[in-house]
Design a protein around this motif. Structure first.
Motif, PDB file in Angstrom:
ATOM      1  N   LEU A 223       3.677 -36.378  46.663  1.00  0.00           N
ATOM      2  CA  LEU A 223       3.877 -37.573  47.485  1.00  0.00           C
ATOM      3  C   LEU A 223       2.970 -37.509  48.701  1.00  0.00           C
ATOM      4  O   LEU A 223       2.955 -36.513  49.426  1.00  0.00           O
ATOM      5  CB  LEU A 223       5.341 -37.636  47.953  1.00  0.00           C
ATOM      6  CG  LEU A 223       5.648 -38.746  48.955  1.00  0.00           C
ATOM      7  CD1 LEU A 223       5.670 -40.107  48.277  1.00  0.00           C
ATOM      8  CD2 LEU A 223       6.971 -38.494  49.666  1.00  0.00           C
ATOM      9  N   PRO A 248      10.384 -35.481  45.401  1.00  0.00           N
ATOM     10  CA  PRO A 248       9.612 -35.524  44.148  1.00  0.00           C
ATOM     11  C   PRO A 248       9.737 -34.248  43.316  1.00  0.00           C
ATOM     12  O   PRO A 248       9.328 -34.223  42.164  1.00  0.00           O
ATOM     13  CB  PRO A 248       8.169 -35.740  44.619  1.00  0.00           C
ATOM     14  CG  PRO A 248       8.156 -35.307  46.033  1.00  0.00           C
ATOM     15  CD  PRO A 248       9.527 -35.458  46.586  1.00  0.00           C
ATOM     16  N   LEU A 268       1.924 -41.619  45.064  1.00  0.00           N
ATOM     17  CA  LEU A 268       2.402 -40.543  44.184  1.00  0.00           C
ATOM     18  C   LEU A 268       1.327 -40.161  43.183  1.00  0.00           C
ATOM     19  O   LEU A 268       0.557 -41.015  42.717  1.00  0.00           O
ATOM     20  CB  LEU A 268       3.655 -41.011  43.421  1.00  0.00           C
ATOM     21  CG  LEU A 268       4.927 -41.183  44.254  1.00  0.00           C
ATOM     22  CD1 LEU A 268       5.912 -42.099  43.548  1.00  0.00           C
ATOM     23  CD2 LEU A 268       5.571 -39.820  44.521  1.00  0.00           C
TER      24      LEU A 268
END
Ligand code: SF4
Ligand code: SF4
Ligand code: SF4
Lengths: 284, 63
Positions: A223, A248, A268
């Motif tokens: 991220l 994440p 992402l």
């Protein structure tokens, strides 16, 4: 991306189970490749399987009084876990693919958010895969693979159904245990139509193990905090009830990369940490 | 601009964590490899293959 991933899952699933003679003759492959575990939950008694199921193999080692401690199978699972984490679930496991395909059937969908039920898979791992195979033994000192025996719907689907269909003698031996396992399979498949990967989210002990590696595996979901606007698009698209904009590395993330594709600001990414380190060095 | 890998969600400082986790990764990688070798030398492969080349009666619900 979804279609590309489905195609990849399909091709790898077929390759892992491509001893087609087995499906014709109702037999299983007996070659030396069975010494190696395949990454996903894929029954070694599937007529087409070239390799061994990691969870079945782990229990087989625990079952033998002479072995008890697993280093080879645990090492193989650990190696896959440390490199890929739950990427195995998103990309390489045939039973995950089967659940995903069923979810594509048009029907009303039930979306379950983060729930404590996710811890059930760790209990399944501890009790049915480790403790009972280690501790419950017959008078000859031999144990049973309890997860395979009482639960595993992958074994019922991939091994029991084709082998029993092709073998009258095996069919004749089927009793209440088969009825129980077949019922669990039907329940799992039916639930998969309305819910995304219910077995993976709540029951699978192999997913539980790979999930434990998600924070330290080489392959990571990354991220970029500065770019992320917390718009929530990734949370909305994630069917594993993960919030990649906050965690994440969640043990629930199967690295399907749906969130990567949907993020409007490309915050992402899925990849190897080494590339990320290089990127940070340049940018910092 | 900063880029954060998920294993860097651990406090405290990013670079410290990154180095620590990298060490942990390599450690686990070596441990897993050693486990494979040690297990193979210990005869575990025979257990796996013996189980896998015979129809698993428990898997198909009749054992
Ligand atoms: S959780 Fe289990 S069944 Fe689901 S994809 Fe992962 S290994 Fe396969
Ligand atoms: S979709 Fe992208 S921008 Fe939106 S919250 Fe998720 S990571 Fe942040
Ligand atoms: S967080 Fe992203 S990669 Fe992980 S399961 Fe959810 S959508 Fe897939």
């Amino acid at each position: 991306m979804t279609l590309r991933r489905t195609a990849f899952q399909g091709v790898t699933g077929i390759l892992q189970n491509s001893w087609f003679t087995g499906f014709l003759r109702g037999r299983i492959w007996r070659g030396s490749s069975k010494a190696v575990c395949i990454p996903g939950l894929n029954c070694y008694s599937c007529p087409g399987a070239w390799g061994s199921c990691p969870i079945g193999s782990l229990q087989a080692v625990f079952n033998r009084a002479s072995d008890r401690i697993s280093m080879y199978v645990a090492g193989l699972i650990g190696l896959l876990g440390i490199v890929l984490g739950r990427l195995v679930c998103g990309w390489l496991c045939p039973f995950g693919l089967i659940q995903e395909l069923l979810y594509r059937i048009r029907s009303r969908k039930v979306r379950i958010g983060p729930t404590r039920l996710r811890f059930l898979k760790y209990a399944v791992l501890a009790v049915l895969v480790i403790l009972m195979p280690l501790l419950v033994r017959d008078r000859f000192g031999v144990g049973d693979p309890w997860f395979c025996k009482l639960v595993c719907p992958a074994g019922t689907l991939e091994a029991a159904l084709p082998l029993l269909a092709l073998n009258a003698s095996l069919r004749g031996a089927a009793g209440w245990l088969f009825v129980w396992k077949a019922s669990l399979l039907v329940a799992t498949l039916a639930a998969s139509v309305v819910m995304y990967r219910p077995f993976c989210r709540f029951v699978c002990p192999l997913g539980a193990i790979y999930g434990l590696f998600n924070r330290v595996s080489f392959v990571q979901l990354t991220l970029n905090e500065d770019t992320c606007t917390h718009c929530g698009a990734c949370v909305a698209v994630c069917r594993m009830a993960v919030d990649p904009s906050h965690d994440p590395a969640s043990a629930e993330c199967i690295r399907c990369s749906d969130c990567v594709a949907v993020c409007p600001v490309h915050a992402l990414s899925l990849g190897l940490p080494s590339a990320q380190r290089k990127q940070r060095t340049v940018i910092d | 601009m900063s880029s954060r890998a998920c294993w860097q969600t651990f406090p405290p400082g990013r670079s410290t964590v990154s180095t620590r986790v990298r060490v942990l990764q390599v450690f686990l990688l070596v441990l897993a490899t050693l486990g494979i070798v040690a297990g193979a030398m210990n005869g575990e492969v025979r257990t796996v293959i013996t189980k896998a080349i015979n129809v698993c009666l428990q898997c198909i619900g009749i054992g």
